[in-house]
Design a protein around this motif. Structure first.
Motif, PDB file in Angstrom:
ATOM      1  N   UNK A  16       0.988  -1.151   0.068  1.00 23.77           N
ATOM      2  CA  UNK A  16      -0.104  -0.070  -0.031  1.00 23.77           C
ATOM      3  C   UNK A  16       0.817   1.167  -0.024  1.00 23.77           C
ATOM      4  N   UNK A  17       0.337   2.300  -0.291  1.00 27.01           N
ATOM      5  CA  UNK A  17       1.093   3.410  -0.600  1.00 27.01           C
ATOM      6  C   UNK A  17       0.469   4.774   0.003  1.00 27.01           C
ATOM      7  N   UNK A  18       1.147   5.443   0.681  1.00 27.61           N
ATOM      8  CA  UNK A  18       0.712   6.948   1.117  1.00 27.61           C
ATOM      9  C   UNK A  18       1.895   7.582   2.223  1.00 27.61           C
ATOM     10  N   UNK A 354      -2.971   2.183  -9.374  1.00 28.27           N
ATOM     11  CA  UNK A 354      -4.104   2.035 -10.015  1.00 28.27           C
ATOM     12  C   UNK A 354      -4.491   0.687 -10.823  1.00 28.27           C
ATOM     13  N   UNK A 355      -3.468   0.336 -11.275  1.00 27.95           N
ATOM     14  CA  UNK A 355      -3.346  -0.849 -12.416  1.00 27.95           C
ATOM     15  C   UNK A 355      -3.878  -1.892 -11.324  1.00 27.95           C
ATOM     16  N   UNK A 357      -5.445  -1.837  -8.329  1.00 29.39           N
ATOM     17  CA  UNK A 357      -6.437  -1.732  -7.973  1.00 29.39           C
ATOM     18  C   UNK A 357      -7.651  -2.286  -8.976  1.00 29.39           C
ATOM     19  N   UNK A 358      -7.338  -1.979 -10.317  1.00 28.60           N
ATOM     20  CA  UNK A 358      -8.209  -2.299 -11.364  1.00 28.60           C
ATOM     21  C   UNK A 358      -8.258  -3.780 -11.608  1.00 28.60           C
ATOM     22  N   UNK A 359      -7.074  -4.380 -11.568  1.00 25.65           N
ATOM     23  CA  UNK A 359      -6.631  -5.761 -11.896  1.00 25.65           C
ATOM     24  C   UNK A 359      -7.423  -6.596 -10.723  1.00 25.65           C
ATOM     25  N   UNK A 360      -7.367  -6.291  -9.548  1.00 22.54           N
ATOM     26  CA  UNK A 360      -7.870  -6.936  -8.668  1.00 22.54           C
ATOM     27  C   UNK A 360      -9.516  -7.023  -8.773  1.00 22.54           C
TER      28      UNK A 360
END
Length: 422
Positions: A16-18, A354-355, A357-360
């Motif tokens: 996770x990132x932030x 982003x990828x 999240x979309x791939x999951x």
């Protein structure tokens, strides 16, 4: 320093990132150990300490000269026979010569200290770079071990579908192939991790088998390059450039020393003669010892060596200026590449987030469709591999960004004082 909301704090335990800022305690501890133990760094500091010993050597007066003469056959004088003679002489260089010699020695010692600082900064960069690599491999292994659990669940699903007659056995075999491949990759990466840990310990000059603790997070600040508005000004404080400045100033003092060395040296002394009394007569002051003050001056008429020494110092000044210019250009080139690496890592991390999240989301749909006998299991496996690849690339992007950040710290001369020598 105020925390910018754009700064990214990245935890890759679950990828996770932030936001956040700072260096974890484990890495700080390793930098301290390296500053105290690394033999190459210790050697550089010892050379600096040795250079400090030059100053008292070159700034001291030459030793006085004592001459003792004893006559085997006494020399007769009007007051009596001269039995022995003592001469004491102290030479003095031209005014300011010792001062310029001391200045040159002190400046060269400071140049050695700047060389030590540059070596320390480079060592810190290498440690951070190696640490980032250890972090990346360890997190990749954890990621692939987590993926094994996912593959096991896919195997159970495909086996259940096969038993119910709604799927082929080949789907189970495909999972087994992927699982075997993952196990081999994990084994190889664990071996690589152990090898890199030993190399890391050698950087710290400690037992190769010592445990290396790796934190769960790496901190990446993609905005760090914005802190350097004018790289040319920032690099003026870089120890490698400061070293060449001190060398140039030292050779300026040496050129002045060469000029003064071509001027006369002066000597002041005293001559003392022991005279015995005459027995054949009794003149006034019979047998009185003689004391005679003396003054000498050198005649530097052979000028070639002085001119050569002055020319040598001038050429060394030019060499220092040229070395500084070449290194400054190299630092600027590295700065531009580092800025690109920081921006690239920042953009890739955001893209992978982003990828993933979309791939999951797509993967959940594919698994659901397969469970309802309305999907292709090969697509499920491929999507899972795509997600694994994206997460692995995310780790590599973080490693690249953290390494670029460490390089920027080196370029901007941000070196933590983890040793106590200065």
């Amino acid at each position: 320093m105020k925390i910018d909301t754009k700064k990214i704090f990245i935890s890759l335990l679950l990828i996770s990132l932030w936001g956040g800022v700072g260096i974890a305690q484990e890495l700080e501890d390793y930098l301290k150990i390296a500053a105290e133990n690394n033999p190459k760094l210790q050697s550089a500091y010892t050379q600096f300490e040795a250079a400090l010993q030059q100053s008292p050597q070159v700034s001291s007066l030459p030793d006085p000269t004592l001459t003792v003469s004893a006559f085997g056959r006494m020399v007769e004088t009007r007051l009596g026979a001269q039995e022995a003679r003592f001469s004491l002489m102290q030479m003095f260089p031209w005014f300011g010569t010792l001062k310029t010699k001391k200045e040159a020695a002190d400046l060269l010692a400071e140049a050695r200290f700047q060389e030590y600082l540059a070596m320390r900064a480079d060592l810190f960069f290498e440690i951070k770079k190696a640490y980032a690599q250890l972090f990346a491999i360890e997190k990749t292994i954890a990621l692939k071990e987590e993926n094994l659990d996912i593959l096991d669940s896919y195997r159970e699903l495909s086996l259940s579908k096969f038993r119910s007659g709604s799927s082929k056995m080949v789907n189970v075999v495909r999972v087994d192939i992927k699982r075997d491949e993952a196990l081999t990759e994990i084994e190889l990466e664990k071996e690589q991790l152990e090898s890199l840990k030993k190399q890391f310990n050698l950087l710290l000059n400690r037992d190769r088998q010592a445990d290396v603790a790796i934190q769960d997070t790496l901190i990446f600040n993609p905005e760090i390059q914005n802190e350097i508005i004018n790289p040319e000004e920032a690099f003026k404080m870089h120890p490698e450039l400061a070293k060449f400045d001190r060398e140039r100033e030292a050779y300026e003092s040496r050129a002045e020393t060469a000029q003064k060395s071509g001027l006369p040296n002066f000597g002041i002394g005293v001559d003392y003669s022991i005279i015995s009394k005459r027995r054949d007569a009794n003149p006034p002051m019979n047998g009185q010892d003689a004391i005679m003050p003396m003054f000498s001056v050198s005649l530097p008429i052979f000028r070639k060596k002085y001119k050569a020494a002055e020319k040598e110092a001038e050429l060394m000044q030019e060499a220092a200026i040229q070395n500084k210019e070449a290194r400054e250009n190299q630092l600027l080139s590295e700065f531009e590449q580092t800025v690109y690496d920081l921006n690239k890592a920042d953009k890739l991390l955001k893209l992978y987030e982003r990828q993933i999240e979309s791939s999951n989301q797509a993967n959940r749909l594919l698994v659901s469709a397969f469970s309802n006998n309305d999907g292709d299991f090969e697509e499920v496996l491929q999507m899972n591999q795509d997600i694994l690849m994206l997460k692995t690339q995310q780790i590599e992007a973080l490693k690249t960004g953290f390494t670029a950040q460490a390089k920027m710290d080196y370029l901007s001369a941000k070196t933590e004082n983890y040793d106590e020598k200065n």
